[in-house]
Design a protein around this motif. Sequence first.
Motif, mmCIF file in Angstrom:
data_model
loop_
_atom_site.group_PDB
_atom_site.id
_atom_site.type_symbol
_atom_site.label_atom_id
_atom_site.label_comp_id
_atom_site.label_asym_id
_atom_site.label_seq_id
_atom_site.Cartn_x
_atom_site.Cartn_y
_atom_site.Cartn_z
ATOM 1 N N GLU A 126 22.816 47.646 93.700
ATOM 2 C CA GLU A 126 21.998 46.439 93.393
ATOM 3 C C GLU A 126 20.992 46.636 94.369
ATOM 4 O O GLU A 126 21.049 47.107 95.718
ATOM 5 N N VAL A 127 19.819 46.203 94.059
ATOM 6 C CA VAL A 127 18.748 46.036 94.776
ATOM 7 C C VAL A 127 18.298 44.703 95.080
ATOM 8 O O VAL A 127 18.820 43.512 94.367
ATOM 9 N N PRO A 174 16.478 41.563 95.021
ATOM 10 C CA PRO A 174 15.539 40.618 94.477
ATOM 11 C C PRO A 174 14.592 40.211 95.416
ATOM 12 O O PRO A 174 13.275 39.860 94.801
ATOM 13 N N ARG A 203 20.990 36.970 97.919
ATOM 14 C CA ARG A 203 21.542 37.234 96.339
ATOM 15 C C ARG A 203 22.206 38.270 96.082
ATOM 16 O O ARG A 203 22.485 38.438 94.868
ATOM 17 N N LEU A 204 22.519 39.245 97.046
ATOM 18 C CA LEU A 204 23.018 40.433 96.619
ATOM 19 C C LEU A 204 24.687 40.096 96.667
ATOM 20 O O LEU A 204 25.191 39.197 97.286
ATOM 21 N N ASN A 205 25.363 40.777 95.733
ATOM 22 C CA ASN A 205 26.859 40.711 95.648
ATOM 23 C C ASN A 205 27.515 41.703 96.665
ATOM 24 O O ASN A 205 26.902 42.538 96.935
ATOM 25 N N LEU A 237 32.925 40.575 92.053
ATOM 26 C CA LEU A 237 31.739 40.262 91.600
ATOM 27 C C LEU A 237 31.909 38.689 91.293
ATOM 28 O O LEU A 237 32.687 38.155 90.720
ATOM 29 N N GLY A 238 30.820 38.094 91.974
ATOM 30 C CA GLY A 238 30.905 36.552 91.592
ATOM 31 C C GLY A 238 31.294 35.986 92.919
ATOM 32 O O GLY A 238 31.421 34.684 93.377
HETATM 33 C C1 NAG Z 1 25.275 39.811 91.396
HETATM 34 O O1 NAG Z 1 26.147 39.740 90.304
HETATM 35 C C2 NAG Z 1 25.818 38.787 89.243
HETATM 36 C C3 NAG Z 1 27.045 38.844 88.276
HETATM 37 O O2 NAG Z 1 27.847 38.071 88.625
HETATM 38 C C4 NAG Z 1 24.554 39.123 88.608
HETATM 39 O O3 NAG Z 1 24.192 38.296 87.601
HETATM 40 C C5 NAG Z 1 23.430 39.317 89.682
HETATM 41 O O4 NAG Z 1 22.222 39.783 89.296
HETATM 42 C C6 NAG Z 1 23.952 40.326 90.793
HETATM 43 N N1 NAG Z 1 23.024 40.174 92.035
HETATM 44 C C7 NAG Z 1 22.124 41.225 92.130
HETATM 45 C C8 NAG Z 1 21.123 41.018 93.243
HETATM 46 O O5 NAG Z 1 22.003 42.177 91.529
#
Ligand code: NAG
Length: 506
Positions: free
Chosen positions: A68-69, A71, A112-114, A123-124
Amino acid sequence: MARLHPALSAAVLLLAVTTGCRGFQIEEATLDAIRQGFSNGSLTSAALVGHYLDRIARLNPLLRAVIEVNPDALRLAARADAERSSSCRRRGGGALHGVPVLLKDNIGTRDRLNTTAGSLALLGSAVARDAGVVARLRRAGAVVLGKANMEEWANFRSVEGSGGWSARGGEGRNPYVLSADPCGSSTGSAIAAAANMAAVTLGSETDGSILCPASYNSVVGIKPTVGLTSRAGVIPISPRQDTIGPICRTVADAVEVLDAIVGYDARDSKATRAASKHIPPGGYMQFLKIDGLNGKRIGIPNGFSNGMDQQIIFQQHLDTMRKHGAILIENIEIPNLSVILDMFINGELIALPAEFKLSLNAYLSDLSKSPVRSLTEIIEFNNEHPIEEKLKEVGQLIFLVAENTTGIGAPERAAIQQLNMLSSDGLERLMKEQQLDAIVAPNVSVADVLAISGLPGITVPAGYSKTGVPFGICFGGLKGYEPRLIQIAYAFEQATRVRKIPTFMP
Ligand SMILES: *[C@@H]1O[C@H](CO)[C@@H](O)[C@H](O)[C@H]1NC(C)=O
Ligand SMILES: *[C@@H]1O[C@H](CO)[C@@H](O)[C@H](O)[C@H]1NC(C)=O
Ligand SMILES: *[C@@H]1O[C@H](CO)[C@@H](O)[C@H](O)[C@H]1NC(C)=O
Ligand SMILES: *[C@@H]1O[C@H](CO)[C@@H](O)[C@H](O)[C@H]1NC(C)=O
Ligand SMILES: *[C@@H]1O[C@H](CO)[C@@H](O)[C@H](O)[C@H]1NC(C)=O
């Protein structure tokens, strides 16, 4: 997207990825150069982050280093630039001010990162606060660029039908030779550092997970003494063995990141208090000494050879060390080495599952929200998502074994005591008797010896096989020996300069 042959698409990518920024060469840029660029106006943090995001977008389909990057990375970078240009805060707070850092996906961030350890099950979920090391990075001014993909745990790989966490981000690829094993579990961190997809990265290690991928991807990995860096907020395996450390292109960069993340953390108090006595006043940068090999007593334990070609290169490196004043003590034996290297009998397979269940459940209970709250629920989740979690291919035997444990009872205590004895009567006694500053071994198998009692290690690029597959050389020492290991690793790196830019061969 049309599917290109990996090698062909790599060539296209290489052409497409050019450096931006007025006169500043971002590819291979060191932290030193980045800071100079910031101060002479040829580089901004926003341009740097933009460059890495662009490069990730282009290279990640091939290398799968990033899961993930962030945002908010560009916004944070712009803020850092504004801070730097405002007259009231001349250089902005902290050594890593405005520097983009990529974090392994088991390192918690409250943004906002998982944070998922590569698993769908997590996830979540949301962490209540930044991991201890992330809080320190942010205090040093760093910008969190994103999360690095991680592979199924390397230290359990020898267990048939291993697995547990799936690789949500897919399997990472070695940027030197795409078909070669990039090793795990800090796979994405090492690949991203090697392929210039981030300025610097963090990985974590329980048994080999920094040293191995760093070695296989021709970058520098520092596995700190356990407790030197806080594990709070990091998805755990074993508090006895887990440690967080940098993976970077140069020793100097890795040491600078190490400096930023070490120290006491009330949320990992016992281990960080014990280890913080090792932190030298003035930090670790003072040990980047060009003559750092001079006078060092370095042991070469038997039992770690790795094939003819590697052995020849290793011998050449030993000669280089001698030439730079190191005193090499060859042919030494680590007692019980064969036991130490076999996790089926050394005790790890009894200790780790019990430690994992306890510490994972504690991590899960501390989350501010989560779809799963226990190992039991993760196992259920995997059973309910067999395709996505690749149950047929990798199973979840580790989780099932861990689930069967009931805390640290008599067998686990005995296993832990054996692990401690194997180390104290083994490498630790040997190093004291021989008055060694470090041991050195080719490639990474020595990682197991360091793992079982939390000893530090540094891997530095050492060479490439005939087909171009990288391998490292690993320096290990006693708890708190980071200053000597850094001197040795830095002087070795400067004397050899082995690292090449990856060329994505098939
Ligand atoms: C984190 O995970 C959610 C799905 O549960 C996704 O919608 C969201 O984009 C993810 N966050 C990032 C920063 O990628
Ligand atoms: C600024 O510093 C960078 C990094 O050392 C260098 O590459 C660049 O040429 C410098 N630019 C100017 C205008 O001095
Ligand atoms: C280690 O080696 C010593 C001496 O050979 C032996 O007595 C001891 O039992 C070994 N320890 C383990 C755990 O295998
Ligand atoms: C868990 O324990 C049960 C009962 O002792 C046993 O039947 C099962 O094989 C164990 N599972 C694993 C994965 O060890
Ligand atoms: C490094 O060691 C591992 C494990 O022994 C081996 O699989 C790998 O091929 C070695 N790397 C090289 C480049 O020889």
